[in-house]
Each structure stands twice: as structure tokens, then as C-alpha cells.
Motif scaffolding. Structure first.
Motif, PDB file in Angstrom:
ATOM      1  N   ILE A  26     -10.933 -47.474 -61.636  1.00 27.64           N
ATOM      2  CA  ILE A  26     -11.585 -48.410 -60.774  1.00 27.64           C
ATOM      3  C   ILE A  26     -11.490 -47.922 -59.126  1.00 27.64           C
ATOM      4  O   ILE A  26     -12.419 -48.357 -58.421  1.00 27.64           O
ATOM      5  N   SER A  27     -10.266 -47.384 -58.963  1.00 26.59           N
ATOM      6  CA  SER A  27     -10.122 -47.044 -57.808  1.00 26.59           C
ATOM      7  C   SER A  27     -11.134 -45.882 -56.869  1.00 26.59           C
ATOM      8  O   SER A  27     -11.427 -45.906 -55.692  1.00 26.59           O
ATOM      9  N   ILE A  28     -11.831 -45.201 -57.806  1.00 25.23           N
ATOM     10  CA  ILE A  28     -12.633 -44.157 -57.290  1.00 25.23           C
ATOM     11  C   ILE A  28     -14.395 -44.742 -57.298  1.00 25.23           C
ATOM     12  O   ILE A  28     -15.175 -44.026 -56.960  1.00 25.23           O
ATOM     13  N   LEU A  29     -14.414 -45.916 -57.583  1.00 16.87           N
ATOM     14  CA  LEU A  29     -15.796 -46.544 -57.810  1.00 16.87           C
ATOM     15  C   LEU A  29     -16.115 -47.110 -56.522  1.00 16.87           C
ATOM     16  O   LEU A  29     -15.328 -48.066 -55.751  1.00 16.87           O
ATOM     17  N   LYS A  30     -17.417 -46.924 -55.988  1.00 21.98           N
ATOM     18  CA  LYS A  30     -17.829 -47.489 -54.640  1.00 21.98           C
ATOM     19  C   LYS A  30     -19.020 -48.409 -55.197  1.00 21.98           C
ATOM     20  O   LYS A  30     -19.972 -48.121 -55.817  1.00 21.98           O
ATOM     21  N   THR A  31     -19.040 -49.779 -54.747  1.00 25.55           N
ATOM     22  CA  THR A  31     -19.891 -50.735 -55.169  1.00 25.55           C
ATOM     23  C   THR A  31     -21.174 -50.389 -53.960  1.00 25.55           C
ATOM     24  O   THR A  31     -20.709 -50.756 -52.750  1.00 25.55           O
ATOM     25  N   THR A  32     -22.322 -50.562 -54.352  1.00 26.28           N
ATOM     26  CA  THR A  32     -23.393 -50.364 -53.508  1.00 26.28           C
ATOM     27  C   THR A  32     -24.629 -51.304 -53.877  1.00 26.28           C
ATOM     28  O   THR A  32     -24.926 -51.031 -55.065  1.00 26.28           O
ATOM     29  N   ARG A  33     -24.914 -51.927 -53.024  1.00 19.02           N
ATOM     30  CA  ARG A  33     -26.306 -52.532 -52.964  1.00 19.02           C
ATOM     31  C   ARG A  33     -27.572 -51.610 -52.715  1.00 19.02           C
ATOM     32  O   ARG A  33     -27.389 -51.419 -51.538  1.00 19.02           O
ATOM     33  N   VAL A  34     -28.697 -51.786 -53.330  1.00 21.65           N
ATOM     34  CA  VAL A  34     -29.803 -51.099 -52.793  1.00 21.65           C
ATOM     35  C   VAL A  34     -31.130 -51.969 -53.094  1.00 21.65           C
ATOM     36  O   VAL A  34     -31.159 -52.668 -53.976  1.00 21.65           O
ATOM     37  N   LYS A  35     -32.055 -51.820 -52.174  1.00 25.89           N
ATOM     38  CA  LYS A  35     -33.028 -52.814 -52.050  1.00 25.89           C
ATOM     39  C   LYS A  35     -34.232 -52.085 -53.032  1.00 25.89           C
ATOM     40  O   LYS A  35     -34.255 -50.827 -52.961  1.00 25.89           O
ATOM     41  N   SER A 103     -30.894 -53.806 -56.553  1.00 23.52           N
ATOM     42  CA  SER A 103     -29.880 -53.284 -57.519  1.00 23.52           C
ATOM     43  C   SER A 103     -28.416 -53.154 -56.946  1.00 23.52           C
ATOM     44  O   SER A 103     -28.457 -53.120 -55.964  1.00 23.52           O
ATOM     45  N   LEU A 104     -27.480 -53.532 -58.232  1.00 26.63           N
ATOM     46  CA  LEU A 104     -26.245 -53.140 -57.548  1.00 26.63           C
ATOM     47  C   LEU A 104     -25.653 -52.005 -58.535  1.00 26.63           C
ATOM     48  O   LEU A 104     -25.877 -51.847 -59.769  1.00 26.63           O
ATOM     49  N   ILE A 105     -25.044 -50.846 -57.951  1.00 28.68           N
ATOM     50  CA  ILE A 105     -24.670 -49.880 -58.715  1.00 28.68           C
ATOM     51  C   ILE A 105     -23.267 -49.455 -58.202  1.00 28.68           C
ATOM     52  O   ILE A 105     -22.807 -49.762 -57.014  1.00 28.68           O
ATOM     53  N   LEU A 106     -22.676 -48.743 -59.132  1.00 28.13           N
ATOM     54  CA  LEU A 106     -21.157 -48.055 -58.943  1.00 28.13           C
ATOM     55  C   LEU A 106     -21.406 -46.805 -58.568  1.00 28.13           C
ATOM     56  O   LEU A 106     -22.053 -46.001 -59.717  1.00 28.13           O
ATOM     57  N   GLN A 107     -20.917 -46.085 -57.787  1.00 30.08           N
ATOM     58  CA  GLN A 107     -20.961 -44.629 -57.418  1.00 30.08           C
ATOM     59  C   GLN A 107     -19.682 -44.072 -57.542  1.00 30.08           C
ATOM     60  O   GLN A 107     -18.610 -44.534 -57.206  1.00 30.08           O
ATOM     61  N   MET A 108     -19.648 -42.945 -58.083  1.00 30.41           N
ATOM     62  CA  MET A 108     -18.373 -42.005 -58.285  1.00 30.41           C
ATOM     63  C   MET A 108     -18.657 -40.643 -57.708  1.00 30.41           C
ATOM     64  O   MET A 108     -19.612 -40.027 -58.261  1.00 30.41           O
ATOM     65  N   LYS A 109     -17.845 -40.249 -56.777  1.00 32.23           N
ATOM     66  CA  LYS A 109     -17.841 -38.978 -56.208  1.00 32.23           C
ATOM     67  C   LYS A 109     -17.621 -38.028 -57.404  1.00 32.23           C
ATOM     68  O   LYS A 109     -16.599 -38.039 -58.326  1.00 32.23           O
ATOM     69  N   TYR A 110     -18.425 -36.849 -57.463  1.00 32.30           N
ATOM     70  CA  TYR A 110     -17.839 -35.390 -58.429  1.00 32.30           C
ATOM     71  C   TYR A 110     -16.484 -35.197 -58.379  1.00 32.30           C
ATOM     72  O   TYR A 110     -15.873 -35.121 -59.336  1.00 32.30           O
ATOM     73  N   GLU A 111     -15.929 -34.957 -57.143  1.00 30.84           N
ATOM     74  CA  GLU A 111     -14.546 -34.521 -56.841  1.00 30.84           C
ATOM     75  C   GLU A 111     -13.579 -35.501 -57.499  1.00 30.84           C
ATOM     76  O   GLU A 111     -12.597 -35.147 -58.193  1.00 30.84           O
TER      77      GLU A 111
END
Length: 191
Positions: A26-35, A103-111
């Protein structure tokens, strides 16, 4: 924690994580809202994130040399999307990812994913199993596209994913299936 429920259930379908592993993930997840109509990935920029949809829908597409759109992914809740080649190889993206709805998305960086997978075997196994299943589906879709008629592809998709077919614009579905919107109208009128 509610925003993470879907992705944690998704992972639990493949592997079991301990409470501490869940917290690390969970600590690596970034919560993002997009239109609606907002781009999440664009050609020319490295696709920084593997994206998981909590709410909404997204399509991934590319433009050919004539400017025609070709949709390669239609994703809704509980699905992942990105320009995976760009994300994995750290090269500029060739695809667009566009929100079809707010939309609401969870984003994970590759690294971050790679670092966690190097330490948490279950998480590494999850991504491997999920990737294998995605590859198998991709092969099946390729065979369907070269061996079935447009009408067969349409009904196969609508029967397998009615919740998607009813939500996305007809031109997006047509682009995904490799047929014209007019063909979809004719197919629907015959049913």
C-alpha cells in the motif's frame, strides 16, 4: 483502506500476503483522480506507472500514420492498464491511455514494484501469474482477430464483457474489435 480493497482482493485471488507485506504494498500506491477524456499516458513520455482502476474506465490506443485510432485495451474497475512496453523497458510510450469516464486509479512506479518484488516473494509471484494470464489472453485475442468474422468477434466480446460493452462508446468498441461503428450498428440491428 476502502480504496485499496479491490486491488488487495485481486492479489488475494493469486497469493497470500502478510499484514506487513500488505502495508508495504500500500505504501507504494499513489491514488489519482482523472477526468473523462484526460490522458494518463501519452506518446513520447515514459509510462511511469502501472495503473489499477478503482472506479471508472480507460482505453489504451495508438494512432496509425493516417491518424486512425486503434484501441488495444478497454479497462474498467479491477483492471490494470498502461503502455506496458514503455513501463517495463523505460522507453517513450507509443500509446495513449485516456479516461472514458471520471476515474479513480491507483498508480505504482516501476522501480517501486521491482524493489518490493525483490523482497516479497508472494508479490513477485502475483505479478508473474497475472502477467502469464494476460499473455495467454493476448494470444487468444490475436487468434480471434485473425480467424473470426467481425460479427463473431462482436458477439464474443459482448457476451463475455456485457458490463464493458454497455458502458463504452460504440466507436471505442469498434476500434477495439477492428471493425467500423457502422458494422456494429448493422450487427445489432440483425439481432
Amino acid at each position: 483502506m476502502n480504496v485499496y480493497k479491490g486491488i488487495l482482493n485481486h492479489i488475494a485471488r493469486y497469493v497470500e500476503l502478510s499484514e506487513s507485506e500488505i502495508k508495504e504494498f500500500i505504501s507504494i500506491l499513489k491514488t489519482t483522480r482523472v477526468k473523462k477524456r484526460q490522458f494518463i499516458v501519452q506518446p513520447g513520455f515514459v509510462s511511469e506507472y502501472r495503473n489499477y482502476i478503482v472506479e471508472g474506465s480507460v482505453r489504451v490506443f495508438y494512432l496509425d500514420d493516417l491518424g486512425k485510432e486503434h484501441t488495444v485495451i478497454i479497462a474498467i474497475e479491477d483492471w490494470f492498464f498502461t503502455d506496458f512496453y514503455s513501463y517495463i523497458h523505460r522507453t517513450p510510450a507509443e500509446y495513449y491511455a485516456e479516461a472514458l469516464e471520471d476515474s479513480l486509479i491507483l498508480q505504482m512506479k516501476y522501480e517501486d514494484v521491482e524493489e518490493l518484488c525483490s523482497r516479497i516473494h508472494s508479490l513477485s509471484q502475483y505479478f508473474r501469474l497475472f502477467t502469464e494470464r494476460s499473455m495467454a489472453y493476448s494470444y487468444k485475442r490475436t487468434i480471434s482477430n485473425i480467424s473470426k468474422t467481425s460479427e463473431e468477434r462482436y458477439w464474443e466480446y459482448v457476451n463475455k464483457y456485457p458490463q464493458i460493452a454497455s458502458r463504452v462508446p460504440q466507436y471505442v468498441l469498434a476500434s477495439y474489435l477492428g471493425i467500423s461503428p457502422e458494422s456494429i450498428s448493422r450487427i445489432r440491428s440483425r439481432s
